[in-house]
Design a protein around this motif. Structure first.
Motif, PDB file in Angstrom:
ATOM      1  N   TRP A   1       0.845  -1.199   0.000  1.00 53.47           N
ATOM      2  CA  TRP A   1       0.000   0.000   0.000  1.00 53.47           C
ATOM      3  C   TRP A   1       0.877   1.244   0.000  1.00 53.47           C
ATOM      4  CZ3 TRP A   1       0.795  -2.888   4.406  1.00 53.47           C
ATOM      5  CH2 TRP A   1       1.327  -2.214   5.521  1.00 53.47           C
ATOM      6  N   THR A   2       0.243   2.346  -0.276  1.00 55.90           N
ATOM      7  CA  THR A   2       0.915   3.653  -0.253  1.00 55.90           C
ATOM      8  C   THR A   2       0.263   4.512   0.826  1.00 55.90           C
ATOM      9  OG1 THR A   2       1.362   3.528  -2.624  1.00 55.90           O
ATOM     10  CG2 THR A   2       1.549   5.697  -1.594  1.00 55.90           C
ATOM     11  N   SER A   3       1.092   5.117   1.667  1.00 54.23           N
ATOM     12  CA  SER A   3       0.552   5.906   2.784  1.00 54.23           C
ATOM     13  C   SER A   3       0.352   7.373   2.402  1.00 54.23           C
ATOM     14  CB  SER A   3       1.485   5.822   4.000  1.00 54.23           C
ATOM     15  OG  SER A   3       2.772   6.336   3.669  1.00 54.23           O
ATOM     16  N   GLY A   4      -0.556   8.019   3.135  1.00 55.35           N
ATOM     17  CA  GLY A   4      -0.827   9.447   2.944  1.00 55.35           C
ATOM     18  C   GLY A   4      -0.339  10.263   4.133  1.00 55.35           C
ATOM     19  N   PHE A   5      -0.653  11.543   4.119  1.00 61.29           N
ATOM     20  CA  PHE A   5      -0.180  12.489   5.132  1.00 61.29           C
ATOM     21  C   PHE A   5      -0.761  12.141   6.503  1.00 61.29           C
ATOM     22  CE2 PHE A   5      -0.315  17.032   6.837  1.00 61.29           C
ATOM     23  CZ  PHE A   5       1.014  17.025   7.192  1.00 61.29           C
ATOM     24  N   ASP A   6       0.087  12.213   7.523  1.00 64.00           N
ATOM     25  CA  ASP A   6      -0.355  11.875   8.884  1.00 64.00           C
ATOM     26  C   ASP A   6      -0.924  13.081   9.639  1.00 64.00           C
ATOM     27  OD1 ASP A   6       1.840  13.430   9.469  1.00 64.00           O
ATOM     28  OD2 ASP A   6       3.072  11.769  10.193  1.00 64.00           O
ATOM     29  N   MET A   7      -1.100  14.205   8.963  1.00 65.65           N
ATOM     30  CA  MET A   7      -1.627  15.456   9.530  1.00 65.65           C
ATOM     31  C   MET A   7      -0.689  16.043  10.576  1.00 65.65           C
ATOM     32  SD  MET A   7      -4.206  16.138   7.802  1.00 65.65           S
ATOM     33  CE  MET A   7      -4.778  15.127   6.431  1.00 65.65           C
ATOM     34  N   GLY A   8       0.607  15.794  10.366  1.00 63.94           N
ATOM     35  CA  GLY A   8       1.607  16.419  11.220  1.00 63.94           C
ATOM     36  C   GLY A   8       1.866  15.708  12.520  1.00 63.94           C
ATOM     37  N   SER A   9       1.206  14.578  12.754  1.00 65.00           N
ATOM     38  CA  SER A   9       1.435  13.807  13.973  1.00 65.00           C
ATOM     39  C   SER A   9       1.701  12.359  13.553  1.00 65.00           C
ATOM     40  CB  SER A   9       0.217  13.875  14.890  1.00 65.00           C
ATOM     41  OG  SER A   9       0.430  13.140  16.064  1.00 65.00           O
ATOM     42  N   ARG A  10       2.848  11.806  13.946  1.00 64.49           N
ATOM     43  CA  ARG A  10       3.295  10.517  13.445  1.00 64.49           C
ATOM     44  C   ARG A  10       2.205   9.454  13.516  1.00 64.49           C
ATOM     45  NH1 ARG A  10       7.392  11.350  10.091  1.00 64.49           N
ATOM     46  NH2 ARG A  10       9.016  12.622  11.059  1.00 64.49           N
ATOM     47  N   GLN A  11       2.121   8.661  12.454  1.00 61.16           N
ATOM     48  CA  GLN A  11       1.089   7.648  12.357  1.00 61.16           C
ATOM     49  C   GLN A  11       1.692   6.237  12.402  1.00 61.16           C
ATOM     50  OE1 GLN A  11      -0.827   7.964   8.506  1.00 61.16           O
ATOM     51  NE2 GLN A  11       1.131   8.123   7.441  1.00 61.16           N
ATOM     52  N   TYR A  12       0.832   5.280  12.620  1.00 67.03           N
ATOM     53  CA  TYR A  12       1.205   3.885  12.451  1.00 67.03           C
ATOM     54  C   TYR A  12       0.058   3.168  11.743  1.00 67.03           C
ATOM     55  CZ  TYR A  12      -1.689   2.898  16.585  1.00 67.03           C
ATOM     56  OH  TYR A  12      -2.728   2.794  17.477  1.00 67.03           O
ATOM     57  N   PHE A  13       0.385   2.022  11.125  1.00 66.26           N
ATOM     58  CA  PHE A  13      -0.583   1.253  10.351  1.00 66.26           C
ATOM     59  C   PHE A  13      -0.842  -0.077  11.057  1.00 66.26           C
ATOM     60  CE2 PHE A  13       2.310   3.594   7.587  1.00 66.26           C
ATOM     61  CZ  PHE A  13       1.436   4.473   6.966  1.00 66.26           C
ATOM     62  N   PHE A  14      -2.007  -0.660  10.791  1.00 65.44           N
ATOM     63  CA  PHE A  14      -2.292  -2.009  11.259  1.00 65.44           C
ATOM     64  C   PHE A  14      -3.226  -2.680  10.260  1.00 65.44           C
ATOM     65  CE2 PHE A  14      -4.863   1.103  13.505  1.00 65.44           C
ATOM     66  CZ  PHE A  14      -6.167   0.682  13.261  1.00 65.44           C
ATOM     67  N   ILE A  15      -3.093  -4.003  10.175  1.00 67.50           N
ATOM     68  CA  ILE A  15      -3.888  -4.799   9.260  1.00 67.50           C
ATOM     69  C   ILE A  15      -5.147  -5.254   9.984  1.00 67.50           C
ATOM     70  CG2 ILE A  15      -3.886  -6.747   7.660  1.00 67.50           C
ATOM     71  CD1 ILE A  15      -1.722  -4.599   7.167  1.00 67.50           C
ATOM     72  N   ARG A  16      -6.299  -5.120   9.277  1.00 67.56           N
ATOM     73  CA  ARG A  16      -7.563  -5.514   9.886  1.00 67.56           C
ATOM     74  C   ARG A  16      -8.248  -6.536   8.979  1.00 67.56           C
ATOM     75  NH1 ARG A  16     -11.037  -0.980  12.493  1.00 67.56           N
ATOM     76  NH2 ARG A  16     -11.227  -2.666  14.035  1.00 67.56           N
ATOM     77  N   MET A  17      -8.893  -7.531   9.609  1.00 66.50           N
ATOM     78  CA  MET A  17      -9.539  -8.620   8.874  1.00 66.50           C
ATOM     79  C   MET A  17     -11.047  -8.555   9.096  1.00 66.50           C
ATOM     80  SD  MET A  17      -8.748 -12.732   8.921  1.00 66.50           S
ATOM     81  CE  MET A  17      -9.201 -12.939  10.659  1.00 66.50           C
ATOM     82  N   LEU A  18     -11.783  -8.748   7.993  1.00 62.32           N
ATOM     83  CA  LEU A  18     -13.249  -8.743   8.064  1.00 62.32           C
ATOM     84  C   LEU A  18     -13.730 -10.023   8.720  1.00 62.32           C
ATOM     85  CD1 LEU A  18     -15.855  -7.226   7.231  1.00 62.32           C
ATOM     86  CD2 LEU A  18     -15.806  -8.563   5.096  1.00 62.32           C
ATOM     87  N   GLN A  19     -14.644  -9.843   9.685  1.00 63.80           N
ATOM     88  CA  GLN A  19     -15.226 -10.992  10.373  1.00 63.80           C
ATOM     89  C   GLN A  19     -16.741 -10.847  10.398  1.00 63.80           C
ATOM     90  OE1 GLN A  19     -13.444 -11.368  14.259  1.00 63.80           O
ATOM     91  NE2 GLN A  19     -11.830 -12.707  13.482  1.00 63.80           N
ATOM     92  N   GLY A  20     -17.409 -11.948  10.149  1.00 60.61           N
ATOM     93  CA  GLY A  20     -18.873 -11.929  10.230  1.00 60.61           C
ATOM     94  C   GLY A  20     -19.527 -11.108   9.143  1.00 60.61           C
ATOM     95  N   GLY A  21     -18.777 -10.644   8.183  1.00 64.85           N
ATOM     96  CA  GLY A  21     -19.353  -9.906   7.069  1.00 64.85           C
ATOM     97  C   GLY A  21     -19.624  -8.443   7.322  1.00 64.85           C
ATOM     98  N   ASN A  22     -19.416  -7.943   8.575  1.00 61.62           N
ATOM     99  CA  ASN A  22     -19.750  -6.539   8.834  1.00 61.62           C
ATOM    100  C   ASN A  22     -18.826  -5.843   9.828  1.00 61.62           C
ATOM    101  OD1 ASN A  22     -20.482  -7.809  11.153  1.00 61.62           O
ATOM    102  ND2 ASN A  22     -22.680  -7.387  10.985  1.00 61.62           N
ATOM    103  N   SER A  23     -17.833  -6.492  10.343  1.00 62.99           N
ATOM    104  CA  SER A  23     -16.925  -5.835  11.292  1.00 62.99           C
ATOM    105  C   SER A  23     -15.501  -6.311  11.051  1.00 62.99           C
ATOM    106  CB  SER A  23     -17.350  -6.127  12.731  1.00 62.99           C
ATOM    107  OG  SER A  23     -17.262  -7.516  13.005  1.00 62.99           O
ATOM    108  N   TYR A  24     -14.540  -5.445  11.445  1.00 65.01           N
ATOM    109  CA  TYR A  24     -13.126  -5.747  11.255  1.00 65.01           C
ATOM    110  C   TYR A  24     -12.454  -5.909  12.608  1.00 65.01           C
ATOM    111  CZ  TYR A  24     -13.266  -4.557   6.266  1.00 65.01           C
ATOM    112  OH  TYR A  24     -13.520  -4.544   4.917  1.00 65.01           O
ATOM    113  N   THR A  25     -11.472  -6.776  12.648  1.00 60.65           N
ATOM    114  CA  THR A  25     -10.661  -6.946  13.848  1.00 60.65           C
ATOM    115  C   THR A  25      -9.189  -6.821  13.475  1.00 60.65           C
ATOM    116  OG1 THR A  25     -10.156  -8.409  15.712  1.00 60.65           O
ATOM    117  CG2 THR A  25     -10.525  -9.461  13.569  1.00 60.65           C
TER     118      THR A  25
END
Length: 458
Positions: free
Chosen positions: A329-353
């Motif tokens: 993936w390609t990241s965008g601007f963090d709005m001036g405050s350092r960011q971090y990423f995390f991977i989320r998986m779809l569960q039950g068809g309507n929510s991510y964990t």
């Protein structure tokens, strides 16, 4: 002889007694006259301007006596005959001392019977105001303000700068008045007001005179040089200033780029850069230069980003195994405050964990246009799996959910699992030589079958 002496002694005693009686009466009369005179001069009459009064002279009218009144011990400016001194709609000019006179036509003796003080009360007024020197002055030059104030009771008068509201001088009194020497300050340009009031004024009377101080431009007090903005929102960079003549204003960006999405609005004493539809490229440092014939001043501002980081984009995947997948993936601007990423998986068809560790962005560009690679392990074999990437910055805001990718993991080979996780991007990770070699082999294999395994969802 003895008889004569006794008579003489009696005579002397009688004479002394008589002398004491005479002196006592004389002294009593004199004291009474002094007290009477004091009471006469203490007689005060108070009346508001426009009222009617009648004062009676404390004497008896007789055919052979002429009674008349004068003012302030002069017979030429005021003369009124009769035992009564009447005023209809009394005026402030009638204020003063009035003397009742009695003239005996037989003896030609003139007697001052009594003195009456008539106090005419009227509201305070400002008759004139004048500033010296009348011409405009330079900063730190001195000037005086002349006020002609009238009123009874004597008014409280004040001289103030009507623009800055600064009190320049004050006192109590009536008549032509002058302030102390005042030093001209930058920002004093505007009306100078002289005001006065006494107990009869509901509102102070006042009069103004324009005043000018020439000086170079400068900020007016403390100004806010940091403004917060949101992507797509609006922000204002405002410069309040002192200086006369009013200066010219020039806004610019410190990085030399042209100013976009902004409108400059100038007023005599302040200038505004109105930022609208803010884009990420608009965040940064700006300067405004103010200049007139007496000097110039440059102030710096910052348009600082705030809010949720930009949503990562260009999400792709490859190298699907029975328990892992490689994400891009390609990241965008963090709005001036350092960011971090995390991977989320779809569960039950309507929510991510969340299924990954935190992937911190330490790039110098705050994430703008940075490409990331992450090997997500621990997946369930022989299963349809949907993953997405989300970012969180130091403000605690989360980006919107990125479009997801869906794939099917391979069947498990003999139940073994590979839990290796590798992050490749602008972050620095410690990897072993064996790990690097393994990755190179995997990368060559990936290039050979890219067409069949690389999916671009955008």
């Amino acid at each position: 002889m003895n008889r004569f002496n006794n008579c003489l002694k009696q005579f002397i005693m009688i004479f002394l007694v008589w002398i004491c009686i005479v002196l006592s009466v004389s002294t009593q009369v004199s004291l009474q006259q002094i007290i009477s005179d004091l009471d006469v001069f203490k007689q005060q009459i108070y009346v508001d301007e426009g009222g009617d009064i009648s004062v009676q002279c404390n004497t008896t009218e007789l055919p052979d006596k002429a009674i008349y009144w004068t003012k302030n011990k002069t017979h030429t400016t005021f003369h009124r005959d009769g035992i009564f001194l009447n005023f209809t709609r009394i005026n402030r000019t009638d204020h003063g001392q009035y003397i009742c006179h009695s003239f005996d036509n037989k003896t030609h003796v003139l007697t001052e019977v009594e003195t009456v003080m008539i106090n005419v009360y009227y509201k305070a007024e400002v008759k004139s105001i004048r500033i010296h020197p009348q011409d405009a002055i330079l900063e730190n030059d001195t000037y005086f303000v002349y006020c002609d104030v009238e009123g009874n009771p004597p008014p409280q008068w004040r001289v103030r700068n009507n623009y800055t509201k600064e009190l320049l001088d004050s006192a109590r009194g009536s008549g032509p008045l002058i302030t102390r020497s005042i030093k001209g300050k930058c920002g004093d340009t505007g009306p100078i007001v002289c005001e006065a009031n006494n107990t009869l004024n509901k509102q102070p009377a006042y009069m103004t005179e324009n005043f000018t101080v020439y000086c170079s431009p400068r900020p007016s007090g403390n100004y806010t040089n940091v403004s917060i903005g949101y992507v797509g929102g609006q922000a204002f960079l405002i410069m309040n200033l002192l200086g006369y003549p009013y200066p010219n204003y020039t806004w610019s960006r410190d990085d030399g780029q042209p100013i976009r999405h902004a409108t400059q609005i100038d007023y005599p004493s302040f200038t505004v850069l109105n930022m609208t539809e803010i884009a990420v490229s608009d965040f940064g440092y700006y300067s405004v230069t103010m200049e007139n014939a007496y000097g110039n001043f440059t102030a710096q501002f910052q348009l600082k980003a705030y809010g949720a980081p930009e949503t990562p984009f260009n999400l792709n995947y490859s190298d699907v195994t029975w328990n892992s997948v490689r994400l891009y993936w390609t990241s965008g601007f963090d709005m001036g405050s350092r960011q971090y990423f995390f991977i989320r998986m779809l569960q039950g068809g309507n929510s991510y964990t969340t299924i990954s560790n935190s992937i911190y962005d330490n790039s110098s560009s705050h994430g703008v246009g940075q490409n990331w690679t992450y090997l997500q392990t621990g997946l369930k074999s022989d299963t349809d799996i949907t993953l997405t990437v989300q970012s969180v910055n130091g403000y605690g805001y989360r980006s919107r959910i990125l479009y997801s990718v869906t794939f099917h993991t391979l069947p498990s080979p003999n139940g073994s699992r590979d839990k290796t996780k590798i992050i490749i991007g602008t972050t620095v990770a410690s990897v072993s030589v064996v790990g690097i070699a393994a990755w190179m082999v995997a990368y060559v294999a990936y290039k050979r079958k890219r067409k069949s395994t690389y999916h671009n969802i955008n």
